[in-house]
Design a protein around this motif. Sequence first.
Motif, PDB file in Angstrom:
ATOM      1  N   PRO A   1      49.336  41.996  43.107  1.00  0.00           N
ATOM      2  CA  PRO A   1      48.311  42.782  43.812  1.00  0.00           C
ATOM      3  C   PRO A   1      47.734  42.043  45.022  1.00  0.00           C
ATOM      4  CG  PRO A   1      47.439  41.994  41.731  1.00  0.00           C
ATOM      5  CD  PRO A   1      48.873  41.600  41.789  1.00  0.00           C
ATOM      6  N   SER A   2      47.125  42.844  45.873  1.00  0.00           N
ATOM      7  CA  SER A   2      46.503  42.271  47.068  1.00  0.00           C
ATOM      8  C   SER A   2      45.195  41.574  46.696  1.00  0.00           C
ATOM      9  CB  SER A   2      46.218  43.390  48.081  1.00  0.00           C
ATOM     10  OG  SER A   2      45.232  44.260  47.545  1.00  0.00           O
ATOM     11  N   ARG A   3      44.645  40.889  47.653  1.00  0.00           N
ATOM     12  CA  ARG A   3      43.370  40.184  47.444  1.00  0.00           C
ATOM     13  C   ARG A   3      42.261  41.183  47.103  1.00  0.00           C
ATOM     14  NH1 ARG A   3      41.745  35.174  46.303  1.00  0.00           N
ATOM     15  NH2 ARG A   3      39.842  34.607  47.373  1.00  0.00           N
TER      16      ARG A   3
ATOM     17  N   ASN B   1      39.901  41.343  43.715  1.00  0.00           N
ATOM     18  CA  ASN B   1      38.439  41.384  43.783  1.00  0.00           C
ATOM     19  C   ASN B   1      37.878  42.563  43.003  1.00  0.00           C
ATOM     20  OD1 ASN B   1      38.293  39.062  45.317  1.00  0.00           O
ATOM     21  ND2 ASN B   1      38.233  40.154  47.260  1.00  0.00           N
ATOM     22  N   ILE B   2      38.524  43.713  43.072  1.00  0.00           N
ATOM     23  CA  ILE B   2      38.078  44.885  42.324  1.00  0.00           C
ATOM     24  C   ILE B   2      38.209  44.637  40.825  1.00  0.00           C
ATOM     25  CG2 ILE B   2      38.643  47.299  41.785  1.00  0.00           C
ATOM     26  CD1 ILE B   2      39.358  47.598  44.790  1.00  0.00           C
ATOM     27  N   ILE B   3      39.321  44.027  40.396  1.00  0.00           N
ATOM     28  CA  ILE B   3      39.515  43.701  38.983  1.00  0.00           C
ATOM     29  C   ILE B   3      38.443  42.721  38.517  1.00  0.00           C
ATOM     30  CG2 ILE B   3      41.057  42.546  37.339  1.00  0.00           C
ATOM     31  CD1 ILE B   3      43.403  43.682  39.035  1.00  0.00           C
ATOM     32  N   ALA B   4      38.181  41.695  39.310  1.00  0.00           N
ATOM     33  CA  ALA B   4      37.169  40.692  38.954  1.00  0.00           C
ATOM     34  C   ALA B   4      35.785  41.319  38.866  1.00  0.00           C
ATOM     35  CB  ALA B   4      37.175  39.553  39.968  1.00  0.00           C
ATOM     36  N   LEU B   5      35.463  42.197  39.805  1.00  0.00           N
ATOM     37  CA  LEU B   5      34.160  42.871  39.789  1.00  0.00           C
ATOM     38  C   LEU B   5      34.033  43.776  38.557  1.00  0.00           C
ATOM     39  CD1 LEU B   5      31.492  43.349  41.262  1.00  0.00           C
ATOM     40  CD2 LEU B   5      32.606  45.224  42.481  1.00  0.00           C
TER      41      LEU B   5
END
Length: 116
Positions: free
Chosen positions: A89-91, A95-99
């Motif tokens: 996946p892209s950066r 970030n969406i997964i981490a959030l």
Amino acid sequence: MHKKDNKALNIVKPLIIFVGCMAVATLIELVTSYILEAVTGSWPWQTYADYKYNFQARIALSTSLRFGLGGTLFMYIVQPFYDLILAKPSRKAINIIALTVLIIVIVDCIYTFFIK
């Protein structure tokens, strides 16, 4: 410059990871039991009094070995799988997964400590 294939290191490295995971997890469990006993008067999980090799019923050899095995399996099976998944996946997606994970953890903590 080629990387040397050190067979001794390939044998010793998993053993070091096993012992390290076992020691760190057991130490955390022991220290946490002392802290919880000091703060609350007891520790809120099962005691290991029924286990053959235990220390003050706070830690036991059997569970320590399982911590080591679990950490080793995580490092050699689960972590490479996550590396494979997260390499694609892209950066922005990471970030969406981490959030999303952060929000789930925060909601769980609020529910556990304030609502329940």
